[in-house]
Design an enzyme around this catalytic site. Structure first.
Site, PDB file in Angstrom:
ATOM      1  N   ARG A  15      24.549  -6.446   1.520  1.00 15.40           N
ATOM      2  CA  ARG A  15      25.844  -6.409   0.827  1.00 15.40           C
ATOM      3  C   ARG A  15      26.516  -7.779   0.729  1.00 15.40           C
ATOM      4  O   ARG A  15      27.529  -7.925   0.040  1.00 15.40           O
ATOM      5  CB  ARG A  15      26.774  -5.397   1.526  1.00 15.40           C
ATOM      6  CG  ARG A  15      26.384  -3.965   1.190  1.00 15.40           C
ATOM      7  CD  ARG A  15      27.549  -3.028   1.447  1.00 15.40           C
ATOM      8  NE  ARG A  15      27.687  -2.720   2.857  1.00 15.40           N
ATOM      9  CZ  ARG A  15      28.862  -2.519   3.453  1.00 15.40           C
ATOM     10  NH1 ARG A  15      29.995  -2.640   2.779  1.00 15.40           N
ATOM     11  NH2 ARG A  15      28.911  -2.209   4.725  1.00 15.40           N
ATOM     12  N   GLN A  75      11.942  -9.949  15.212  1.00 19.59           N
ATOM     13  CA  GLN A  75      11.712  -8.530  14.950  1.00 19.59           C
ATOM     14  C   GLN A  75      11.295  -8.451  13.475  1.00 19.59           C
ATOM     15  O   GLN A  75      12.123  -8.561  12.587  1.00 19.59           O
ATOM     16  CB  GLN A  75      13.010  -7.737  15.180  1.00 19.59           C
ATOM     17  CG  GLN A  75      12.841  -6.245  14.984  1.00 19.59           C
ATOM     18  CD  GLN A  75      14.174  -5.517  14.838  1.00 19.59           C
ATOM     19  OE1 GLN A  75      15.165  -6.086  14.380  1.00 19.59           O
ATOM     20  NE2 GLN A  75      14.197  -4.250  15.209  1.00 19.59           N
ATOM     21  N   GLY A 104      25.062 -10.497  15.948  1.00 19.19           N
ATOM     22  CA  GLY A 104      25.261 -11.770  15.251  1.00 19.19           C
ATOM     23  C   GLY A 104      26.315 -11.717  14.167  1.00 19.19           C
ATOM     24  O   GLY A 104      26.816 -12.756  13.747  1.00 19.19           O
ATOM     25  N   GLU A 154      25.633   9.224  16.373  1.00 21.60           N
ATOM     26  CA  GLU A 154      25.752   8.489  15.113  1.00 21.60           C
ATOM     27  C   GLU A 154      26.437   9.379  14.071  1.00 21.60           C
ATOM     28  O   GLU A 154      26.253  10.599  14.052  1.00 21.60           O
ATOM     29  CB  GLU A 154      24.366   8.063  14.632  1.00 21.60           C
ATOM     30  CG  GLU A 154      23.798   6.900  15.409  1.00 21.60           C
ATOM     31  CD  GLU A 154      24.728   5.704  15.393  1.00 21.60           C
ATOM     32  OE1 GLU A 154      24.800   5.009  14.379  1.00 21.60           O
ATOM     33  OE2 GLU A 154      25.414   5.463  16.411  1.00 21.60           O
ATOM     34  N   TYR A 348      38.787 -48.206   1.830  1.00 23.01           N
ATOM     35  CA  TYR A 348      37.606 -47.548   2.376  1.00 23.01           C
ATOM     36  C   TYR A 348      37.096 -48.371   3.547  1.00 23.01           C
ATOM     37  O   TYR A 348      36.741 -49.545   3.392  1.00 23.01           O
ATOM     38  CB  TYR A 348      36.486 -47.416   1.328  1.00 23.01           C
ATOM     39  CG  TYR A 348      35.204 -46.919   1.961  1.00 23.01           C
ATOM     40  CD1 TYR A 348      35.182 -45.690   2.625  1.00 23.01           C
ATOM     41  CD2 TYR A 348      34.037 -47.688   1.971  1.00 23.01           C
ATOM     42  CE1 TYR A 348      34.033 -45.246   3.255  1.00 23.01           C
ATOM     43  CE2 TYR A 348      32.883 -47.240   2.601  1.00 23.01           C
ATOM     44  CZ  TYR A 348      32.892 -46.013   3.248  1.00 23.01           C
ATOM     45  OH  TYR A 348      31.766 -45.568   3.883  1.00 23.01           O
ATOM     46  N   ASN A 368      29.747 -51.442   2.447  1.00 21.43           N
ATOM     47  CA  ASN A 368      28.791 -51.227   3.547  1.00 21.43           C
ATOM     48  C   ASN A 368      27.399 -50.877   3.069  1.00 21.43           C
ATOM     49  O   ASN A 368      26.473 -50.839   3.872  1.00 21.43           O
ATOM     50  CB  ASN A 368      29.304 -50.124   4.482  1.00 21.43           C
ATOM     51  CG  ASN A 368      29.462 -48.792   3.770  1.00 21.43           C
ATOM     52  OD1 ASN A 368      29.798 -48.764   2.583  1.00 21.43           O
ATOM     53  ND2 ASN A 368      29.227 -47.714   4.471  1.00 21.43           N
TER      54      ASN A 368
HETATM   55  C1  UD1 Z   1      25.595   0.544  14.940  1.00 19.20           C
HETATM   56  C2  UD1 Z   1      25.638   1.642  15.989  1.00 19.20           C
HETATM   57  C3  UD1 Z   1      26.915   2.467  15.785  1.00 19.20           C
HETATM   58  C4  UD1 Z   1      28.126   1.555  15.844  1.00 19.20           C
HETATM   59  C5  UD1 Z   1      27.992   0.426  14.849  1.00 19.20           C
HETATM   60  C6  UD1 Z   1      29.105  -0.567  15.037  1.00 19.20           C
HETATM   61  C7  UD1 Z   1      23.312   2.228  16.463  1.00 19.20           C
HETATM   62  C8  UD1 Z   1      22.223   3.186  16.235  1.00 19.20           C
HETATM   63  N1  UD1 Z   1      24.475   2.468  15.866  1.00 19.20           N
HETATM   64  O1  UD1 Z   1      25.471   1.201  13.693  1.00 19.20           O
HETATM   65  O2  UD1 Z   1      27.016   3.477  16.765  1.00 19.20           O
HETATM   66  O3  UD1 Z   1      29.311   2.323  15.593  1.00 19.20           O
HETATM   67  O4  UD1 Z   1      26.746  -0.284  15.034  1.00 19.20           O
HETATM   68  O5  UD1 Z   1      29.071  -1.518  14.013  1.00 19.20           O
HETATM   69  O6  UD1 Z   1      23.123   1.273  17.203  1.00 19.20           O
HETATM   70  N2  UD1 Z   1      19.849  -4.819  13.770  1.00 19.20           N
HETATM   71  C9  UD1 Z   1      18.704  -5.505  14.062  1.00 19.20           C
HETATM   72  N3  UD1 Z   1      17.511  -4.875  13.973  1.00 19.20           N
HETATM   73  C10 UD1 Z   1      17.419  -3.569  13.603  1.00 19.20           C
HETATM   74  C11 UD1 Z   1      18.589  -2.868  13.310  1.00 19.20           C
HETATM   75  C12 UD1 Z   1      19.794  -3.523  13.413  1.00 19.20           C
HETATM   76  O7  UD1 Z   1      18.762  -6.682  14.397  1.00 19.20           O
HETATM   77  O8  UD1 Z   1      16.289  -3.074  13.550  1.00 19.20           O
HETATM   78  C13 UD1 Z   1      21.140  -5.503  13.852  1.00 19.20           C
HETATM   79  C14 UD1 Z   1      21.782  -5.602  12.484  1.00 19.20           C
HETATM   80  O9  UD1 Z   1      21.472  -6.827  11.858  1.00 19.20           O
HETATM   81  C15 UD1 Z   1      23.259  -5.501  12.800  1.00 19.20           C
HETATM   82  C16 UD1 Z   1      23.320  -4.703  14.091  1.00 19.20           C
HETATM   83  O10 UD1 Z   1      22.013  -4.744  14.642  1.00 19.20           O
HETATM   84  O11 UD1 Z   1      23.837  -6.746  13.070  1.00 19.20           O
HETATM   85  C17 UD1 Z   1      23.763  -3.278  13.891  1.00 19.20           C
HETATM   86  O12 UD1 Z   1      22.834  -2.616  13.060  1.00 19.20           O
HETATM   87  P1  UD1 Z   1      23.277  -1.636  11.917  1.00 19.20           P
HETATM   88  O13 UD1 Z   1      22.088  -1.093  11.281  1.00 19.20           O
HETATM   89  O14 UD1 Z   1      24.300  -2.290  11.067  1.00 19.20           O
HETATM   90  O15 UD1 Z   1      23.950  -0.490  12.780  1.00 19.20           O
HETATM   91  P2  UD1 Z   1      25.103   0.448  12.316  1.00 19.20           P
HETATM   92  O16 UD1 Z   1      24.542   1.480  11.403  1.00 19.20           O
HETATM   93  O17 UD1 Z   1      26.257  -0.329  11.865  1.00 19.20           O
END
Ligand code: UD1
Ligand code: CA
Length: 450
Positions: A15, A75, A104, A154, A348, A368
């Protein structure tokens, strides 16, 4: 307690509509990832493991640029947050202590919040960071029984009663590192999204007789960035917080909303910041200095009592000693300017040193760059550099020297000497008046002809 951070940063951030990995978009002049790495610095983590995926090379470079000791694991397929955490296990082999999972794209988690989570670990095996959401939307929900966290559900998998819960999951988790990796290894992907959910570790932990609880923080701390609009909102929040922090520390800002700060801006008490000043990264302004309106500063150091601007530009390596004055339309780069020296107008100054008490006249330029190499200009103490002097580097002006205005200085000027380096003036008697008459006649004859 020894602590390791595991920062999840593998997601694509679709997004954002960007070629840049989401976690590398900046606020306050630093990537989101760096803000996440900085949060909890007070816990002095022994390990910083970044789980990268999309744009892993760029993410790794940014992580190591901020902290050369950061460990980056890749990953390659984003199979869910539990799977992401599991990737950090080899990097933490042999480590004993707590692991805290951070994100991050979530830059505002405070030291105090992470300290509260660490403290709650004294009484529980797993501590999850939650928040009361104004609009719980699609967040995971924390199901509590008193102070015990029984499970996280979730949104996609929640029934109506669970969706009515307003206590939401931030995603930040703290547990003993061995326990955490045991638990994530047991997580399956039998859910609405077909992902390995980190959130499932709570129920698995209960079946093993482990206890979990939640610590809460303000919703603003858990703000995650998924779009450009959220990035802009996060920047605004960062700026507002950074201004308040400086003002509380004793900085005077005449129009705080017009001052832009970086993640590492340092300004001493009783410094005055006039309107419309931009602090790019790497700036330190000492106590009692004044930064006047419409100035831009980056990678520079302004000492006590110095005055900069209005309309000044300090670039990386500008070092101003106490009571230096840098005036309007002056650019300074990689230059040390000693106590009380003045460069007040339209200059400058690059790759130079200027001694104490020296006055640099209007329009002076250190030439310079020869098109290939950069060269140094060295100016002594109490020198008077005449207006519009071109200092063709490398060149030195000794202490108490002077240059005549309009000089092009290509050779060193010994201490105490006056250098004049321009064509000698000649006055032609009456020639101006004769020229004017001739030209006016010519104009009149042309007007008749047309
Ligand atoms: C997650 C939580 C949810 C919480 C929310 C808060 C889980 C299953 N759910 O959901 O309960 O309310 O965050 O924002 O954990 N990422 C990876 N590798 C992956 C998947 C995700 O690095 O395989 C990182 C994403 O880049 C992101 C973060 O983990 O920064 C969260 O992942 P995302 O898929 O956005 O989780 P949410 O659905 O937001
Ligand atoms: Ca998310």
């Amino acid at each position: 307690m020894a602590t390791a951070f595991i920062i999840l940063a593998a997601g694509k951030g679709t997004r954002m509509q960007s070629d840049l990995p989401k976690v590398l978009h900046p606020i306050g002049g630093a990537p989101l990832l760096v803000h996440a790495m900085k949060s909890g610095a007070a816990l002095d983590p022994d390990h910083m493991v970044v789980v990268a995926g999309h744009g892993a090379e760029q993410v790794e470079a940014a992580a190591k640029d901020w902290n050369p000791e950061a460990q980056v694991v890749v990953q390659s397929e984003q199979l869910g947050t539990a799977h992401a955490v599991a990737q950090a296990a080899p990097a933490l082999a042999g480590f004993n202590g707590d692991a805290i999972v951070l994100y991050g794209d979530t830059p505002f988690i405070s030291d105090a919040t992470l300290a509260a989570m660490s403290a709650a670990r004294l009484t529980h095996d797993i501590v999850v960071l939650g928040f009361e959401a104004a609009d719980p939307g699609r967040y995971g929900r924390l199901v509590m029984d008193g102070t015990t966290l029984t499970k996280i559900v979730e949104f996609k998998d929640a029934d109506d009663a669970t969706r009515a819960i307003t206590l939401c999951n931030s995603g930040v988790v703290c547990a003993d590192v061995g326990t955490l990796f045991d638990l994530v290894a047991s997580v399956g992907n039998d859910n609405a999204a077909g992902e390995y959910y980190l959130t499932d570790i709570i129920e698995i932990a209960r079946t093993r007789g482990l206890s979990a609880t939640a610590v809460t923080c303000d919703e603003a701390e858990t703000l995650g960035i998924n779009s450009r609009a959220e990035l802009a909102a996060a920047e605004a929040l960062f700026q507002a917080n950074a201004r308040v922090r400086l003002i509380d520390d004793g900085v005077t800002m005449l129009a705080p909303d017009t001052v832009f700060l970086s993640h590492d801006t340092v300004i001493g008490r009783d410094a005055v910041i006039e309107p419309n000043v931009v602090f790019a990264p790497g700036v330190t302004v000492e106590t009692g200095a004044t930064i006047r309106a419409f100035s831009h500063l980056e990678g520079c150091h302004v000492s006590r009592g110095a005055v900069v601007g209005p309309y000044a530009r300090l670039r990386p390596g500008a070092e101003l000693a106490e009571h230096v004055k840098i005036g309007n339309f002056v650019e300074v780069k990689n230059a040390q300017i000693a106590e009380g020296a003045k460069v007040n107008h339209l200059s400058y100054i690059g790759d130079a040193t200027i001694g104490a008490g020296t006055n640099v006249g209007a329009g002076v330029i250190t030439c310079n760059y020869d098109g290939v190499f950069k060269h140094q200009t060295t100016i002594g103490e109490n020198v008077f550099v005449g207006s519009n002097t071109m200092l063709v580097a490398p060149v030195m002006l000794g202490d108490d020297a002077m240059t005549a205005s309009g000089s092009v200085i290509t050779r060193d000027v010994p201490a105490g000497d006056l250098a004049v380096a321009r064509a000698r003036q000649e006055n032609k008697a009456g020639l101006a008046r004769r020229m004017f008459e001739k030209l006016k006649k010519l104009k009149a004859s042309k007007a008749k002809g047309s």
